[in-house]
Design a protein around this motif. Structure first.
Motif, PDB file in Angstrom:
ATOM      1  N   ARG A 136       0.826  -1.197   0.000  1.00 36.98           N
ATOM      2  CA  ARG A 136       0.000   0.000   0.000  1.00 36.98           C
ATOM      3  C   ARG A 136       0.865   1.254   0.000  1.00 36.98           C
ATOM      4  NH1 ARG A 136      -2.439  -0.919   4.238  1.00 36.98           N
ATOM      5  NH2 ARG A 136      -1.562   0.643   5.647  1.00 36.98           N
ATOM      6  N   LYS A 137       2.006   1.212   0.691  1.00 42.83           N
ATOM      7  CA  LYS A 137       2.915   2.379   0.674  1.00 42.83           C
ATOM      8  C   LYS A 137       3.484   2.620  -0.712  1.00 42.83           C
ATOM      9  CE  LYS A 137       4.323   1.840   5.529  1.00 42.83           C
ATOM     10  NZ  LYS A 137       5.446   1.547   6.452  1.00 42.83           N
ATOM     11  N   GLU A 138       3.669   1.546  -1.472  1.00 39.75           N
ATOM     12  CA  GLU A 138       4.197   1.674  -2.837  1.00 39.75           C
ATOM     13  C   GLU A 138       3.101   1.904  -3.872  1.00 39.75           C
ATOM     14  OE1 GLU A 138       6.329  -1.879  -3.522  1.00 39.75           O
ATOM     15  OE2 GLU A 138       7.869  -1.510  -1.990  1.00 39.75           O
ATOM     16  N   ASN A 139       1.845   1.964  -3.419  1.00 44.75           N
ATOM     17  CA  ASN A 139       0.709   2.137  -4.324  1.00 44.75           C
ATOM     18  C   ASN A 139       0.639   1.043  -5.385  1.00 44.75           C
ATOM     19  OD1 ASN A 139      -0.407   4.503  -3.183  1.00 44.75           O
ATOM     20  ND2 ASN A 139       1.161   5.750  -4.182  1.00 44.75           N
ATOM     21  N   ASN A 140       0.975  -0.154  -4.968  1.00 42.19           N
ATOM     22  CA  ASN A 140       0.947  -1.289  -5.876  1.00 42.19           C
ATOM     23  C   ASN A 140      -0.335  -2.091  -5.604  1.00 42.19           C
ATOM     24  OD1 ASN A 140       1.439  -3.499  -7.508  1.00 42.19           O
ATOM     25  ND2 ASN A 140       3.627  -3.599  -6.986  1.00 42.19           N
ATOM     26  N   GLN A 141      -1.397  -1.743  -6.329  1.00 44.17           N
ATOM     27  CA  GLN A 141      -2.682  -2.403  -6.119  1.00 44.17           C
ATOM     28  C   GLN A 141      -2.647  -3.871  -6.524  1.00 44.17           C
ATOM     29  OE1 GLN A 141      -5.209  -0.890  -4.663  1.00 44.17           O
ATOM     30  NE2 GLN A 141      -4.231   1.148  -4.589  1.00 44.17           N
ATOM     31  N   LEU A 142      -1.931  -4.171  -7.587  1.00 45.41           N
ATOM     32  CA  LEU A 142      -1.854  -5.555  -8.053  1.00 45.41           C
ATOM     33  C   LEU A 142      -1.171  -6.442  -7.015  1.00 45.41           C
ATOM     34  CD1 LEU A 142      -2.371  -7.570 -10.333  1.00 45.41           C
ATOM     35  CD2 LEU A 142      -0.158  -6.915 -11.324  1.00 45.41           C
ATOM     36  N   LEU A 143      -0.119  -5.915  -6.395  1.00 52.40           N
ATOM     37  CA  LEU A 143       0.581  -6.699  -5.379  1.00 52.40           C
ATOM     38  C   LEU A 143      -0.297  -6.903  -4.145  1.00 52.40           C
ATOM     39  CD1 LEU A 143       3.145  -8.096  -4.457  1.00 52.40           C
ATOM     40  CD2 LEU A 143       4.013  -5.873  -3.656  1.00 52.40           C
ATOM     41  N   GLN A 144      -1.092  -5.904  -3.788  1.00 55.94           N
ATOM     42  CA  GLN A 144      -2.001  -6.063  -2.649  1.00 55.94           C
ATOM     43  C   GLN A 144      -3.023  -7.166  -2.897  1.00 55.94           C
ATOM     44  OE1 GLN A 144      -3.686  -2.446  -0.922  1.00 55.94           O
ATOM     45  NE2 GLN A 144      -2.095  -1.219  -1.900  1.00 55.94           N
ATOM     46  N   GLN A 145      -3.585  -7.196  -4.105  1.00 54.60           N
ATOM     47  CA  GLN A 145      -4.540  -8.250  -4.430  1.00 54.60           C
ATOM     48  C   GLN A 145      -3.887  -9.621  -4.410  1.00 54.60           C
ATOM     49  OE1 GLN A 145      -7.787  -7.829  -4.761  1.00 54.60           O
ATOM     50  NE2 GLN A 145      -7.606  -5.611  -4.445  1.00 54.60           N
ATOM     51  N   GLN A 146      -2.650  -9.685  -4.871  1.00 50.71           N
ATOM     52  CA  GLN A 146      -1.951 -10.974  -4.872  1.00 50.71           C
ATOM     53  C   GLN A 146      -1.692 -11.459  -3.445  1.00 50.71           C
ATOM     54  OE1 GLN A 146       1.710 -10.878  -7.054  1.00 50.71           O
ATOM     55  NE2 GLN A 146       2.256 -12.998  -6.568  1.00 50.71           N
ATOM     56  N   ILE A 147      -1.309 -10.555  -2.552  1.00 46.67           N
ATOM     57  CA  ILE A 147      -1.049 -10.940  -1.161  1.00 46.67           C
ATOM     58  C   ILE A 147      -2.345 -11.365  -0.475  1.00 46.67           C
ATOM     59  CG2 ILE A 147      -0.206 -10.127   1.064  1.00 46.67           C
ATOM     60  CD1 ILE A 147       1.626  -8.207  -0.474  1.00 46.67           C
ATOM     61  N   LEU A 148      -3.449 -10.681  -0.769  1.00 49.19           N
ATOM     62  CA  LEU A 148      -4.733 -11.063  -0.171  1.00 49.19           C
ATOM     63  C   LEU A 148      -5.168 -12.455  -0.629  1.00 49.19           C
ATOM     64  CD1 LEU A 148      -6.719  -7.698  -0.393  1.00 49.19           C
ATOM     65  CD2 LEU A 148      -5.823  -8.801   1.662  1.00 49.19           C
ATOM     66  N   LEU A 149      -4.903 -12.780  -1.894  1.00 45.83           N
ATOM     67  CA  LEU A 149      -5.225 -14.126  -2.374  1.00 45.83           C
ATOM     68  C   LEU A 149      -4.351 -15.178  -1.694  1.00 45.83           C
ATOM     69  CD1 LEU A 149      -5.729 -13.447  -6.201  1.00 45.83           C
ATOM     70  CD2 LEU A 149      -7.480 -13.887  -4.467  1.00 45.83           C
ATOM     71  N   GLU A 150      -3.089 -14.853  -1.487  1.00 41.30           N
ATOM     72  CA  GLU A 150      -2.209 -15.784  -0.773  1.00 41.30           C
ATOM     73  C   GLU A 150      -2.671 -15.973   0.676  1.00 41.30           C
ATOM     74  OE1 GLU A 150       1.758 -14.394  -1.051  1.00 41.30           O
ATOM     75  OE2 GLU A 150       1.863 -14.526  -3.237  1.00 41.30           O
ATOM     76  N   GLN A 151      -3.094 -14.901   1.307  1.00 44.85           N
ATOM     77  CA  GLN A 151      -3.588 -14.998   2.681  1.00 44.85           C
ATOM     78  C   GLN A 151      -4.862 -15.840   2.751  1.00 44.85           C
ATOM     79  OE1 GLN A 151      -4.479 -11.213   4.427  1.00 44.85           O
ATOM     80  NE2 GLN A 151      -4.857 -12.041   6.459  1.00 44.85           N
ATOM     81  N   ARG A 152      -5.732 -15.681   1.776  1.00 45.66           N
ATOM     82  CA  ARG A 152      -6.956 -16.471   1.760  1.00 45.66           C
ATOM     83  C   ARG A 152      -6.653 -17.962   1.607  1.00 45.66           C
ATOM     84  NH1 ARG A 152     -10.610 -16.206  -3.456  1.00 45.66           N
ATOM     85  NH2 ARG A 152      -8.788 -17.443  -4.093  1.00 45.66           N
ATOM     86  N   ASP A 153      -5.738 -18.288   0.703  1.00 49.41           N
ATOM     87  CA  ASP A 153      -5.373 -19.705   0.530  1.00 49.41           C
ATOM     88  C   ASP A 153      -4.705 -20.268   1.781  1.00 49.41           C
ATOM     89  OD1 ASP A 153      -6.390 -19.516  -2.024  1.00 49.41           O
ATOM     90  OD2 ASP A 153      -4.432 -19.100  -2.952  1.00 49.41           O
TER      91      ASP A 153
END
Length: 368
Positions: free
Chosen positions: A155-172
């Protein structure tokens, strides 16, 4: 000379003269009357009274019992006071309160406490489920903190794609460890339903001034339908609620596992709100609230015993690292606020700002 009958002569008269005679001749109507004496009237009344075909006079209804007499005889007065509906769970809790008060001969404040203890004991499965969730989340606290730190960095880097990827990893990851947030929501909904059932049941009884509540208290709160003049019960309710939130017996998660903002509100903001709200409630509601929080604290203390945890199949709780435990909620919230302020705007934010500035300049007055 022949005599002509009067009718024949009148008939042979000219028409104008005949009409004049008819109009000027007075018409005398006779009316026959019959005088009735008072003896005839009374004789008719006696005859009608002695007639065998008339129904007997109805008997007056038996006067009903008062509310106090019904309660003294062991009868329920919930329907008379409009406190019973077969489809409302609060009605059944009122029925239990009334039964305990009448048949066990308990004062009303003790009746509320005893009914709260009984219902919470019957629903012991809800805090057991909550403690299992707390223990399971504590086992993977390190991994959960790593996911949260990675999301903050993205979020500090304003990388929305990376945030979505981390959330998917957390869900799995949560699915692989059988940690489902839906169960936590189920625990919170169950506790909320139990609290609302008891709260509205007692509140409606106080609103209709159920007989005995105005004198069923103890110590300084003898009237359970009035507010606490010393604010002692609201303070006890708020203090016990803060302890319940800290141990996490009602929410399926402990305070150290909450986000910083939520932990600060639950630890400091919620008790203040509860104190302000409960100070306007009747002491009967405060008695229930305090008793419910006391039961939660009893559960929290009992579930720290290893023997009790083994009986209910609750795994042990992994304590947090000392460095994490020493950080206060306010310091973490302040640090998160400063970090969010230092984040540069993203490309989408810049485009939105440019579009709004363009619209504002086009609608404004021309520059001379």
């Amino acid at each position: 000379m022949l005599s002509v009958p009067m009718r024949t002569a009148a008939f042979r008269m000219p028409t104008p003269l005949r009409l004049r005679l008819i109009r000027t001749t007075p018409i005398i109507a006779t009316c026959q009357t019959r005088n009735i004496s008072s003896q005839d009237v009374f004789k008719f009344s006696e005859t009608a009274a002695n007639a065998s075909d008339l129904p007997p006079l109805p008997t007056p209804p038996v006067p009903g019992l008062s509310l106090d007499e019904l309660i003294a005889s062991g009868e329920s007065v919930l329907e008379e006071l409009g406190l019973w509906s077969w489809w409302k769970p609060s009605s059944y809790f009122r029925w239990a309160l009334e039964g305990m008060h009448v048949h066990l001969d308990l004062p009303w404040w003790l009746t509320i406490v005893a009914a709260t203890l009984t219902l919470r004991a019957l629903l012991v499965g809800v805090p057991v489920m909550s403690q299992k969730l707390v223990a399971k989340q504590s086992m993977y606290r390190k991994e959960m903190n790593e996911f949260r730190d990675r999301i903050d960095e993205a979020r500090k880097e304003n990388n929305q794609l990376l945030q979505q990827q981390i959330l998917l990893e957390q869900r799995d990851f949560l699915r692989s460890k059988d940690i489902r947030l839906g169960r936590q929501f189920l625990v919170m909904a169950a506790n909320g339903a139990v609290f609302a059932t008891q709260f509205f049941a007692i509140k409606k009884m106080i609103a209709v001034n159920y007989p005995g509540l105005s004198t069923g208290g103890i110590l300084w709160f003898t009237d359970l339908t009035a507010t606490d003049p010393y604010y002692a019960l609201p303070f006890i309710s708020a203090a016990t609620m803060a302890l319940v939130t800290k141990v996490g017996i009602e929410m399926g998660t402990s305070a150290d596992q909450m986000p910083p903002i939520m932990r600060a509100f639950m630890s400091y903001g919620l008790p203040v709100v509860i104190f302000g709200v409960s100070s306007q409630f009747a002491t009967g509601l405060c008695v229930y609230w305090t008793a419910s929080n006391a039961v939660s604290l009893i559960y929290a203390g009992a579930f720290k015993v290893d023997a009790i945890r083994k009986i209910f199949g609750i795994p042990p709780v992994v304590p947090p690292p000392p460095s994490t435990a020493q950080k206060s909620a306010f310091s973490q919230v302040l640090k998160s606020y400063k970090d969010n302020k230092s984040i540069p705007p993203s490309i989408a934010d810049l485009r939105q700002r440019d579009a709004s500035s363009f619209k504002k300049a086009g609608r404004g007055k021309p520059i001379t």
